[in-house]
Design a protein around this motif. Structure first.
Motif, mmCIF file in Angstrom:
data_model
loop_
_atom_site.group_PDB
_atom_site.id
_atom_site.type_symbol
_atom_site.label_atom_id
_atom_site.label_comp_id
_atom_site.label_asym_id
_atom_site.label_seq_id
_atom_site.Cartn_x
_atom_site.Cartn_y
_atom_site.Cartn_z
ATOM 1 N N GLY A 274 0.814 -1.209 0.000
ATOM 2 C CA GLY A 274 0.000 0.000 0.000
ATOM 3 C C GLY A 274 0.848 1.259 0.000
ATOM 4 N N VAL A 275 1.914 1.264 0.834
ATOM 5 C CA VAL A 275 2.813 2.424 0.852
ATOM 6 C C VAL A 275 3.494 2.587 -0.499
ATOM 7 C CG1 VAL A 275 4.888 3.382 1.910
ATOM 8 C CG2 VAL A 275 3.163 2.288 3.341
ATOM 9 N N LEU A 276 3.976 1.472 -1.070
ATOM 10 C CA LEU A 276 4.609 1.554 -2.390
ATOM 11 C C LEU A 276 3.619 2.021 -3.449
ATOM 12 C CD1 LEU A 276 6.721 -1.744 -2.382
ATOM 13 C CD2 LEU A 276 7.567 0.594 -2.112
ATOM 14 N N GLY A 277 2.371 1.551 -3.352
ATOM 15 C CA GLY A 277 1.361 1.977 -4.317
ATOM 16 C C GLY A 277 1.036 3.454 -4.213
ATOM 17 N N VAL A 278 0.958 3.959 -2.993
ATOM 18 C CA VAL A 278 0.686 5.390 -2.808
ATOM 19 C C VAL A 278 1.818 6.225 -3.399
ATOM 20 C CG1 VAL A 278 0.470 7.204 -1.077
ATOM 21 C CG2 VAL A 278 -0.808 5.075 -0.812
ATOM 22 N N LEU A 279 3.064 5.817 -3.142
ATOM 23 C CA LEU A 279 4.198 6.550 -3.713
ATOM 24 C C LEU A 279 4.200 6.458 -5.241
ATOM 25 C CD1 LEU A 279 7.067 5.595 -1.226
ATOM 26 C CD2 LEU A 279 5.895 7.788 -1.428
ATOM 27 N N ALA A 280 3.866 5.278 -5.775
ATOM 28 C CA ALA A 280 3.819 5.131 -7.238
ATOM 29 C C ALA A 280 2.735 6.018 -7.844
ATOM 30 C CB ALA A 280 3.575 3.668 -7.603
ATOM 31 N N GLY A 282 1.665 8.764 -6.553
ATOM 32 C CA GLY A 282 2.165 10.135 -6.446
ATOM 33 C C GLY A 282 3.122 10.476 -7.575
ATOM 34 N N ILE A 283 3.993 9.540 -7.926
ATOM 35 C CA ILE A 283 4.917 9.767 -9.053
ATOM 36 C C ILE A 283 4.132 9.953 -10.353
ATOM 37 C CG2 ILE A 283 6.755 8.705 -10.420
ATOM 38 C CD1 ILE A 283 7.685 7.322 -7.851
ATOM 39 N N TYR A 284 3.125 9.086 -10.547
ATOM 40 C CA TYR A 284 2.318 9.183 -11.766
ATOM 41 C C TYR A 284 1.568 10.513 -11.840
ATOM 42 C CZ TYR A 284 -1.655 8.397 -14.888
ATOM 43 O OH TYR A 284 -2.597 8.522 -15.873
ATOM 44 N N HIS A 285 0.986 10.937 -10.715
ATOM 45 C CA HIS A 285 0.239 12.203 -10.697
ATOM 46 C C HIS A 285 1.168 13.389 -10.970
ATOM 47 C CE1 HIS A 285 -2.979 14.974 -9.595
ATOM 48 N NE2 HIS A 285 -2.109 15.603 -8.816
ATOM 49 N N CYS A 286 2.347 13.383 -10.351
ATOM 50 C CA CYS A 286 3.305 14.475 -10.592
ATOM 51 C C CYS A 286 3.744 14.501 -12.066
ATOM 52 C CB CYS A 286 4.519 14.313 -9.673
ATOM 53 S SG CYS A 286 4.158 14.551 -7.923
ATOM 54 N N TRP A 287 3.918 13.315 -12.655
ATOM 55 C CA TRP A 287 4.312 13.254 -14.061
ATOM 56 C C TRP A 287 3.220 13.833 -14.956
ATOM 57 C CZ3 TRP A 287 8.079 12.852 -17.417
ATOM 58 C CH2 TRP A 287 7.797 12.485 -18.731
ATOM 59 N N LYS A 288 1.957 13.521 -14.690
ATOM 60 C CA LYS A 288 0.857 14.046 -15.495
ATOM 61 C C LYS A 288 0.767 15.566 -15.365
ATOM 62 C CE LYS A 288 -1.888 12.088 -17.472
ATOM 63 N NZ LYS A 288 -1.971 11.744 -18.913
ATOM 64 N N LEU A 325 11.550 13.677 -5.999
ATOM 65 C CA LEU A 325 11.597 13.354 -4.564
ATOM 66 C C LEU A 325 10.856 12.054 -4.274
ATOM 67 C CD1 LEU A 325 12.351 14.159 -1.678
ATOM 68 C CD2 LEU A 325 10.233 15.485 -1.575
ATOM 69 N N LEU A 326 9.659 11.895 -4.820
ATOM 70 C CA LEU A 326 8.895 10.667 -4.598
ATOM 71 C C LEU A 326 9.596 9.455 -5.224
ATOM 72 C CD1 LEU A 326 5.225 11.904 -5.158
ATOM 73 C CD2 LEU A 326 6.372 11.405 -2.995
ATOM 74 N N ALA A 327 10.218 9.649 -6.390
ATOM 75 C CA ALA A 327 10.944 8.549 -7.022
ATOM 76 C C ALA A 327 12.134 8.111 -6.165
ATOM 77 C CB ALA A 327 11.415 8.963 -8.413
ATOM 78 N N VAL A 328 12.819 9.093 -5.580
ATOM 79 C CA VAL A 328 13.941 8.763 -4.692
ATOM 80 C C VAL A 328 13.445 7.988 -3.469
ATOM 81 C CG1 VAL A 328 15.704 9.742 -3.176
ATOM 82 C CG2 VAL A 328 15.382 10.674 -5.476
ATOM 83 N N LEU A 329 12.336 8.452 -2.867
ATOM 84 C CA LEU A 329 11.770 7.751 -1.717
ATOM 85 C C LEU A 329 11.341 6.334 -2.086
ATOM 86 C CD1 LEU A 329 9.599 10.564 -0.038
ATOM 87 C CD2 LEU A 329 11.783 9.635 0.748
#
Length: 731
Positions: A274-280, A282-288, A325-329
């Motif tokens: 779940g934590v990994l999914g939330v971060l993923a 977040g990365i997708y949303h920032c990319w869009k 930042l999210l990708a690094v985390l």
């Protein structure tokens, strides 16, 4: 000890090298009984050699000096309480007192509920706590009971000095001390401080009468009487449903702990994913967002610097930085999961064992009730003692004290004047000094207890902190002793004591009162220093410069960190005391070194445990809250007459009660589970360092932990033959 070699030879002579923990030999000699393990009917289990006795057996009284000091302190604490109850008067909390010791608003002064200070500025000068303590916690100016406060300013004029008290202080100005002769000269009455030299307009302060009137007015203005009646009606209508909700919270908390042995591993996997999914996401949303703003051409170079931080959400660089930042985390978390996978599996296995331990010893989950009762007794005792302010047993309360004073002792005849000598203000001063006068000094009596009042209050505060921390330490050590007996039982559940919690409780009180007192005293001193620092910060607020505020902030931060570290050290020291029975300092040192040698395992276990317990609290409190909301708000149709929701004035009131109660219950259950995990973890680390899996030094950890670590217990020839025989019989 002297008989061990002979016994060993006897065992060898019969060809039996299998020893088992719990025999009378390990309990202290032949014929002695051990409170933990008393089953010595068979010798079928491998046992460590004589140089490695069971950890929880070899013990004696620890920190005896601290134990004696703590018991003497408790005895003194009881004496302070007796003095407070015998010589104290709770009316001092409810009613003000004048300089003669009489209470305002009660008895002869029933019509005079307010207290007037002759010179209020002397109280302002005494605002320092040290000065107040030096003066007996009183303001050094005469005080009288009055029916009403002055409503205008007034000062005695020089032309009135030659007049009498009855001529000047009349009507609304009659604020002199009781019993002052009406024909006394005004100047003499001012010199002796029998009457005030000035009056200031003032309003009544907080008294018992004013509090009652204020509360009554507030209740009338808010229509609080009707509200209180409605609240009482709601509780009367819903109390049994509230109890049902609390029972559901208790059931869910216990069920969650017991089911962790089955769902700990999948639950950890789900939470991590779940934590990994939330971060993923977040990365997708920032990319869009970055792509959208990039197509628009929105750049930070066009925006420039601004204090409108919302504007930065409309530039592409912001979303690019957030994505990086999210990708690094995400990468760090993935690398940590790969690197620490074995330690995570160990943590999950320990959580499963903790669930099994609590399942074997269900009485442990109810021990927080004992702690709660003891804490309630400590706090109630301190509150009752503090609300009974001490009076002197050696004289009447509030005796006025007048002393000799002279403005200039160098005048002829004043050389031999004894300053501060007691005198009678109603009699002429019989002294050769022409300017000697008898003036008011104080109205506190000179009894031993009254002089020690401030010290006794400090003693009570120390008693409050020390007893509370000792009760908490007792709970931690008792639970650790019970859970340690579970881990060090080679055959589970056969070798687990019949009453592990009671045995641990009795053993702790018998041997380790001093060690618990030592650790709790250290923590109490740190907490008292924090309280003093907070008081200083509060008193100096508004008068500090930036440097002073920074220094105070640094001190408070350091003390906060120190308190957290002491709590952490004490908790693990109590676990080692429960295991080995050593004194506090040795146990704290051993626990700290053991944890530092396994710091990564400590960090992983701590985070995994916190994650699971947070999820458990969220599940229990959230479930009870949602269920209560739908039930009390009438949103569950078709329940029937027996389960129909009650008609309430404020349906949110039982909902809040259920949520708070569920949180308290879940916190109590999960605190026991957390103590179990910590205890089993230290036992596990000790097991790894003490034993090697040989027949004489077998591992006591469960098989799943042995499998994770790639270790196993070696079997003796007799065990191998027995295993082969069992396989043949099965075939």
């Amino acid at each position: 000890v002297a008989g061990l070699p002979q016994l060993k030879e006897e065992l060898k002579s019969v060809g039996d090298h299998r020893w088992r923990w719990g025999c009378d030999v390990w309990a202290g000699g032949a014929g002695s009984s051990n409170p933990l393990f008393s089953n010595c009917d068979s010798l079928d289990t491998p046992h460590p050699p004589t140089r490695h006795p069971p950890p929880i057996f070899s013990r004696g009284c620890t920190d005896v000096i601290c134990c004696v000091l703590f018991l003497l302190f408790i005895l003194g604490y009881i004496v302070v309480g007796i003095l407070a109850w015998v010589y104290g008067d709770p009316r001092q909390v409810l009613y003000p007192r004048n300089s003669t010791g009489a209470y305002c608003g009660v008895g002869a002064n029933r019509d005079k509920p307010y207290l007037l200070y002759f010179n209020i500025f002397s109280c302002i000068l005494d605002a320092n706590i040290i000065t107040i303590a030096d003066k007996g916690l009183q303001c050094s100016t005469p005080q009288v009971c009055v029916a009403s406060c002055p409503n205008s300013s007034w000062t005695v004029e020089p032309s009135q000095y030659s007049m009498t008290v009855g001529e000047v202080f009349t009507g609304e100005r009659n604020f002199c001390m009781p019993g002052v002769p009406r024909d006394m000269n005004v100047l003499q009455s001012l010199t002796k401080e029998f009457c005030p030299s000035f009056l200031l307009p003032s309003k009544p302060g907080i008294t018992n009468t004013s509090v009652s009137q204020g509360v009554s007015g507030l209740m009338n203005s808010l229509n609080a009487r009707d509200i209180s009646v409605k609240i009482f009606e709601d509780f009367a209508q819903s109390w049994y449903w509230i109890l049902v909700a609390l029972g559901v919270a208790l059931f869910l908390s216990m069920l969650f702990i017991l089911l962790l042995r089955l769902v700990a591993k999948p639950l950890v996997v789900v939470l991590v994913l779940g934590v990994l999914g939330v971060l993923a996401y977040g990365i997708y949303h920032c990319w869009k967002e970055y792509q959208t703003l990039k197509d628009r051409g929105s750049s930070i170079t066009q925006l420039g610097f601004t204090f409108n931080f919302d504007a930065y959400l409309n530039v592409q660089e912001t979303w690019l930085a957030a994505m990086i930042l999210l990708a690094v985390l995400e990468s760090i978390l993935l690398l940590m999961l790969v690197a620490l996978r074995t330690r995570i599996r160990i943590a999950v296995a320990l959580l499963e064992q903790a669930s099994k331990a609590i399942g074997q010893m269900m009485s442990t989950v109810f021990y927080p009730l004992v702690t709660f009762v003891l804490l309630f007794i400590c706090i109630a005792y301190w509150a009752m003692t503090s609300l009974y302010p001490l009076l002197t047993p050696l004289g009447p309360p509030g005796v006025l004290r007048y002393v000799l004073r002279a403005p200039n002792t160098s005048l002829p005849g004043c050389e031999n004047l004894k300053l501060n000598e007691s005198c009678n203000p109603l009699e002429p001063v019989n002294n050769s000094c022409p300017e000697a006068t008898c003036v008011f000094h104080s109205y506190t009596s000179t009894g031993l207890v009254q002089r020690s009042l401030f010290n006794l209050q400090i003693y009570g505060v120390l008693g409050l902190f020390w007893t509370i921390n000792w009760v908490l330490a007792l709970g931690q050590c008792v639970l650790a002793g019970a859970f340690a007996s579970f881990y060090w039982a080679f055959r589970k559940p056969q070798d687990i004591p019949t009453f592990p919690l009671c045995s641990a409780f009795i053993r702790t009180l018998r041997y380790h009162i001093g060690s618990l007192a030592f650790g709790s005293l250290i923590l109490s001193l740190v907490q008292i220093v924090r309280v003093i620092l907070e008081y200083i910060d509060h008193r100096l607020k508004g008068t500090q410069n930036a440097i002073t505020r920074c220094i105070l902030c640094c001190f408070k931060c350091c003390l906060w960190c120190l308190e957290k570290f002491v709590k952490f050290l004490n908790r693990n020291a109590y676990i080692m005391i429960a295991i080995y029975g050593k004194n506090f300092c040795v146990s704290a040192k051993d626990a700290f070194k053991l944890l530092m040698r396994n710091i990564l395992r400590v960090a992983v276990l701590d985070k995994v445990t916190d994650l699971l317990l947070f999820f458990g609290k969220l599940l229990v409190v959230g479930g009870v809250g949602v269920l209560s909301f739908f039930f009390f708000s009438g949103r569950i149709p078709g329940l029937g007459k027996d389960f129909e929701n009650p008609k309430l004035n404020y349906y949110w009131l039982p909902i809040i009660t259920c949520i708070v109660g569920a949180y308290v219950i879940a916190s109590g259950f999960f605190s026991v589970f957390g103590m179990c995990v910590d205890t089993l973890f230290l036992c596990f680390l000790e097991d790894l360092e003490r034993n090697d899996g040989s027949p004489n030094r077998p591992y006591y950890m469960p098989k799943n932990l042995l499998k994770i670590l790639g270790k196993k217990n070696k079997q003796t020839s007799g065990d191998k033959e027995k295993t082969l025989g069992n396989k043949k019989r099965k075939k």
